[in-house]
Enzyme design. Structure first.
Site, PDB file in Angstrom:
ATOM      1  CG  HIS A 225       1.331   2.602   8.545  1.00 38.67           C
ATOM      2  ND1 HIS A 225       0.699   2.878   7.496  1.00 38.67           N
ATOM      3  CD2 HIS A 225       2.422   3.064   7.440  1.00 38.67           C
ATOM      4  CE1 HIS A 225       0.672   4.001   6.814  1.00 38.67           C
ATOM      5  NE2 HIS A 225       2.012   3.877   7.078  1.00 38.67           N
ATOM      6  CG  ASP A 258      -2.977   2.578   7.851  1.00 29.11           C
ATOM      7  OD1 ASP A 258      -2.059   2.236   9.425  1.00 29.11           O
ATOM      8  OD2 ASP A 258      -1.974   2.998   6.979  1.00 29.11           O
ATOM      9  CB  SER A 340       2.224   7.157   7.548  1.00 28.66           C
ATOM     10  OG  SER A 340       2.490   6.349   5.974  1.00 28.66           O
TER      11      SER A 340
END
Length: 496
Positions: A225, A258, A340
């Site tokens: 993402h 992910d 992230s």
């Protein structure tokens, strides 16, 4: 669950001199050599704890009773004793009064005259000597304290304390947070992703994330993402802690895991990959260190512990894409939007996970700019390593599957095999792994190997911790009866 792509000096008395007057000279014969008229009064003056009343001279009466400033900085002044009559030179004034037997600053103290020895009061003589010493010390302390307070050149002074024992080059022991961070930071990068297309249609928009050096060839591992917006015609920039930036391109993305892998287009020499640990051996309570760029603040280090293992997490980035599923490592290390894709390290500096999602205080799933509430989730590195190797090799992810569609909305009693698959297809793939194990629509899967299953997302999270071809035991319920079956996992290539 959301991804976080997310001491003033006292002024001098105007009527007082800027420095105390010079104490009377001890060289005057009348003051230093003339003995007391009678031994008894001399002993009384030396031993009495209260001041002796000075002669009735106007100046001598006011001199010893003049108080020192009440708020003299830092120094607490001991009350000076009144001077004996022989030590006051004609009542000469001055403030503060000089102690009676104190010599000039730096001169040795004259020996005190011996007191007469009384055979029955030897203890009293010792006490008298101690009192004389205390009174003399008190007088010196008071006079010197006032003199020091009045010596400031500009009326303002400060005191600093420094450690004389601090080594010139302080070294952090191996295993400390500072040592681990210093070793890992040069291999952690900040990623800027910009989407493609005309700017009028949203092109050029993007976000900030984190990644880390995977190998010396210039591969960078991060979250899907983080780079999804730039995957189709966008631009990616990777910046190292030394400020050097490099262009990068996407090698492969795994939306369900992910995980994504980038490649520096002009990789520098001497890259230092971070060592990979073993996430299966992590224990609850182990120390953790997270490195990332929360809210764009690159090279931020936070610490915590492993709060839980095998935490089933389904997360989305709020863009409408499919969710990703993980059997996550939970940590209370502070993780925020921008962390992230960054590494979660153990106390030795090895990567044990990839920071991916945070629990938000907002309602529902999706992107949120809320800060850390101590619930962060990382993809176990054992799973991420397998995915990264596959992406580097083929550019496409490979997923293990059981060949059955389960209900993703119900929760609490297991994962129920749906009555029908997507688009009206059978919920159990004919001749697939589940069909071969005897599973049917309506069966409720309650355990996968030794993991309890409470929902469809939990089942998928556990399946994806394995590889295609692994054999696992499944516990399920059918018509109120519990049964078990062994399933050999199949595979699916790609995200579509």
């Amino acid at each position: 669950m959301s991804t976080e792509n997310e001491g003033t000096a006292v002024p001098a008395d105007p009527s007082a001199p800027s420095a105390p007057p010079t104490p009377p000279s001890t060289s005057t014969p009348e003051q230093t050599t003339t003995p007391a008229p009678e031994p008894a009064p001399a002993r009384e003056a030396a031993t009495a704890p209260t001041p002796v009343q000075p002669p009735a001279h106007p100046a001598a009466q006011t001199q010893p009773t003049t108080p020192a400033p009440a708020d003299a900085p830092t120094v607490v002044q001991a009350p000076a004793p009144a001077a004996p009559p022989a030590a006051v030179p004609g009542g000469a004034g001055g403030w503060p009064p000089p102690p009676p037997t104190v010599p000039a600053w730096g001169a040795p103290l004259p020996p005190a005259p011996p007191a007469p020895v009384a055979p029955r009061k030897r203890t009293g003589g010792l006490v008298a000597a101690v009192l004389v010493a205390a009174l003399v010390a008190g007088g010196i302390g008071g006079g010197v304290g006032y003199w020091a307070a009045q010596r400031g050149d500009d009326g303002v002074s400060s005191t600093t304390v420094s450690s004389g024992e601090a080594p010139a080059a302080f070294k952090r022991d191996p295993g400390t947070v500072a040592a681990v961070a210093a070793q890992a930071l040069p291999s952690v990068v900040t990623i800027q992703a910009k989407s493609g297309g005309p700017q009028s249609e949203g092109g050029g928009e993007g976000g900030t994330g984190t990644g880390f050096v995977y190998d010396q060839e210039g591969h960078i591992v991060t979250n899907n993402h983080v780079v999804a917006s730039a995957a189709d015609g966008g631009a990616l920039s990777v910046t190292f802690p030394d400020g050097k930036a490099y262009d990068a391109e996407v090698v492969g993305r795994a939306e369900g895991y992910d995980v994504a892998v980038l490649k520096l287009t002009n990789a520098p020499k001497g890259l230092k990959p971070l060592p990979l640990g073993d996430s299966d051996k992590v224990a609850v309570g182990d120390s953790t260190i997270a490195i990332g760029a929360p809210f764009g603040l690159s090279n931020t280090v936070t610490t915590g512990i492993i709060s839980a293992k095998n935490r089933p997490v389904a997360s989305g980035d709020g863009s409408g894409g499919s969710n990703s599923y993980m059997s996550a490592l939970q940590t209370d290390a502070s993780i925020n939007p921008g962390n992230s894709g960054g590494p979660l390290l153990d106390a030795s500096g090895a990567v044990i996970g990839i920071n991916s999602a945070i629990q938000s205080t907002g309602s529902g799933f999706g992107q949120s700019q809320a800060g850390s509430i101590g619930l962060g989730f990382a993809i176990p590195v054992n799973q991420a390593k397998n995915v990264a190797q596959q992406l580097i090799k083929t550019g496409k992810p490979v997923y293990p599957v059981i060949g059955a569609t389960v209900n993703m909305n119900e929760r609490g009693e297991g994962a129920t095999i749906a009555a029908q698959g997507s688009g009206g297809t059978p919920s159990v793939t004919p001749d697939g792994p589940a069909a071969k194990a005897g599973l049917k629509a309506g069966d409720v899967i309650t355990a996968f190997d030794d993991r309890q299953i409470d929902s469809g997302p939990t089942l998928i999270s556990e399946i994806w911790t394995h590889k295609p071809g692994d054999s696992v035991k499944i516990t399920y319920e059918r018509d109120g009866k519990t049964s078990t079956a062994t399933v050999t996992l199949g595979e699916r290539t790609g995200d579509n």
